[in-house]
Design a protein around this motif. Structure first.
Motif, PDB file in Angstrom:
ATOM      1  N   GLU A  77       0.817  -1.213   0.000  1.00  0.00           N
ATOM      2  CA  GLU A  77       0.000   0.000   0.000  1.00  0.00           C
ATOM      3  C   GLU A  77       0.852   1.265   0.000  1.00  0.00           C
ATOM      4  OE1 GLU A  77      -3.886  -0.566   2.491  1.00  0.00           O
ATOM      5  OE2 GLU A  77      -2.212  -1.612   3.475  1.00  0.00           O
ATOM      6  N   ASP A  78       2.006   1.215   0.642  1.00  0.00           N
ATOM      7  CA  ASP A  78       2.856   2.400   0.729  1.00  0.00           C
ATOM      8  C   ASP A  78       4.026   2.366  -0.253  1.00  0.00           C
ATOM      9  OD1 ASP A  78       4.323   0.418   1.996  1.00  0.00           O
ATOM     10  OD2 ASP A  78       4.935   1.691   3.680  1.00  0.00           O
ATOM     11  N   SER A  79       3.928   1.529  -1.278  1.00  0.00           N
ATOM     12  CA  SER A  79       4.999   1.455  -2.279  1.00  0.00           C
ATOM     13  C   SER A  79       5.096   2.775  -3.049  1.00  0.00           C
ATOM     14  CB  SER A  79       4.724   0.330  -3.275  1.00  0.00           C
ATOM     15  OG  SER A  79       5.684   0.349  -4.312  1.00  0.00           O
ATOM     16  N   PRO A  80       6.313   3.274  -3.262  1.00  0.00           N
ATOM     17  CA  PRO A  80       6.476   4.503  -4.033  1.00  0.00           C
ATOM     18  C   PRO A  80       6.390   4.270  -5.548  1.00  0.00           C
ATOM     19  CG  PRO A  80       8.614   3.711  -3.318  1.00  0.00           C
ATOM     20  CD  PRO A  80       7.586   2.803  -2.710  1.00  0.00           C
ATOM     21  N   ALA A  81       6.328   3.006  -5.961  1.00  0.00           N
ATOM     22  CA  ALA A  81       6.365   2.672  -7.385  1.00  0.00           C
ATOM     23  C   ALA A  81       5.015   2.904  -8.058  1.00  0.00           C
ATOM     24  CB  ALA A  81       6.781   1.222  -7.577  1.00  0.00           C
ATOM     25  N   SER A  82       5.020   3.706  -9.117  1.00  0.00           N
ATOM     26  CA  SER A  82       3.816   3.882  -9.926  1.00  0.00           C
ATOM     27  C   SER A  82       3.880   2.996 -11.164  1.00  0.00           C
ATOM     28  CB  SER A  82       3.643   5.348 -10.318  1.00  0.00           C
ATOM     29  OG  SER A  82       4.777   5.793 -11.012  1.00  0.00           O
ATOM     30  N   SER A  83       5.074   2.471 -11.427  1.00  0.00           N
ATOM     31  CA  SER A  83       5.275   1.502 -12.495  1.00  0.00           C
ATOM     32  C   SER A  83       6.374   0.543 -12.042  1.00  0.00           C
ATOM     33  CB  SER A  83       5.671   2.201 -13.807  1.00  0.00           C
ATOM     34  OG  SER A  83       6.904   2.863 -13.642  1.00  0.00           O
ATOM     35  N   GLY A 102       7.556  -2.214  -7.631  1.00  0.00           N
ATOM     36  CA  GLY A 102       6.319  -2.267  -8.400  1.00  0.00           C
ATOM     37  C   GLY A 102       5.992  -3.592  -9.055  1.00  0.00           C
ATOM     38  N   VAL A 159       3.005  -3.708 -11.996  1.00  0.00           N
ATOM     39  CA  VAL A 159       1.910  -2.849 -11.579  1.00  0.00           C
ATOM     40  C   VAL A 159       1.559  -1.937 -12.754  1.00  0.00           C
ATOM     41  CG1 VAL A 159       3.317  -0.981 -10.585  1.00  0.00           C
ATOM     42  CG2 VAL A 159       1.050  -1.416  -9.682  1.00  0.00           C
ATOM     43  N   GLY A 160       0.292  -1.690 -12.946  1.00  0.00           N
ATOM     44  CA  GLY A 160      -0.152  -0.851 -14.054  1.00  0.00           C
ATOM     45  C   GLY A 160      -0.465  -1.608 -15.324  1.00  0.00           C
TER      46      GLY A 160
END
Length: 141
Positions: A15-21, A94, A110-111
């Motif tokens: 939930e607190d991962s900084p990865a957007s990809s 991510g 992710v994504g």
């Protein structure tokens, strides 16, 4: 004997991962646990179980000879070991981790469309998967 294996489960990014990809862990002079784990799973999706990966990375980093690995593996899993929910792949980089019906694992960015489908609880073959998350990096406030 303890195990880190999951079956029909999708480990989503924390939930607190900084990865957007999804990103590949950086290469270092001495390979990190995340780098070795990523390489092993990415090069052979759905070939290894979590236990295979966790032990092999541990044994490779300690240069355990091939002839001693069966005994070392038995000793290694005689006590509980952290599972891939604690891996930096899901906490920082991510990557979700899908375990199929036989416990074999693959990375899912992710994504991606595949990540979205798995996050809804549906495996690529249409079966239902249990959902869990990678462990948080920080404690909740």
């Amino acid at each position: 004997m303890h195990s880190t294996n999951y079956v029909n489960t999708f480990i989503q990014v924390a939930e607190d991962s900084p990865a957007s990809s999804a990103t590949v862990p950086p290469q270092r002079a001495t390979a990190s646990v995340a780098e070795l784990t990523f390489r092993m799973i990415a090069e052979a999706p759905y070939r290894y179980t979590s236990d295979d990966v966790v032990f092999t990375v541990w044994a490779d980093r300690r240069a355990v000879p091939e002839g001693e690995r069966a005994a070392a593996r038995e000793q290694f899993f005689a006590k509980g070991q952290p599972c891939l929910r604690s891996s930096d792949l899901g906490k920082r980089y991510g990557w979700g981790i899908h375990s199929d019906a036989e416990g074999r694992i693959a990375l899912v960015a992710v994504g991606s469309a595949e990540y979205a489908r798995l996050a809804e609880g549906r495996a690529p073959d249409g079966t239902t998967v249990a959902l869990t998350r990678a462990m948080r990096t920080s404690r909740r406030k």
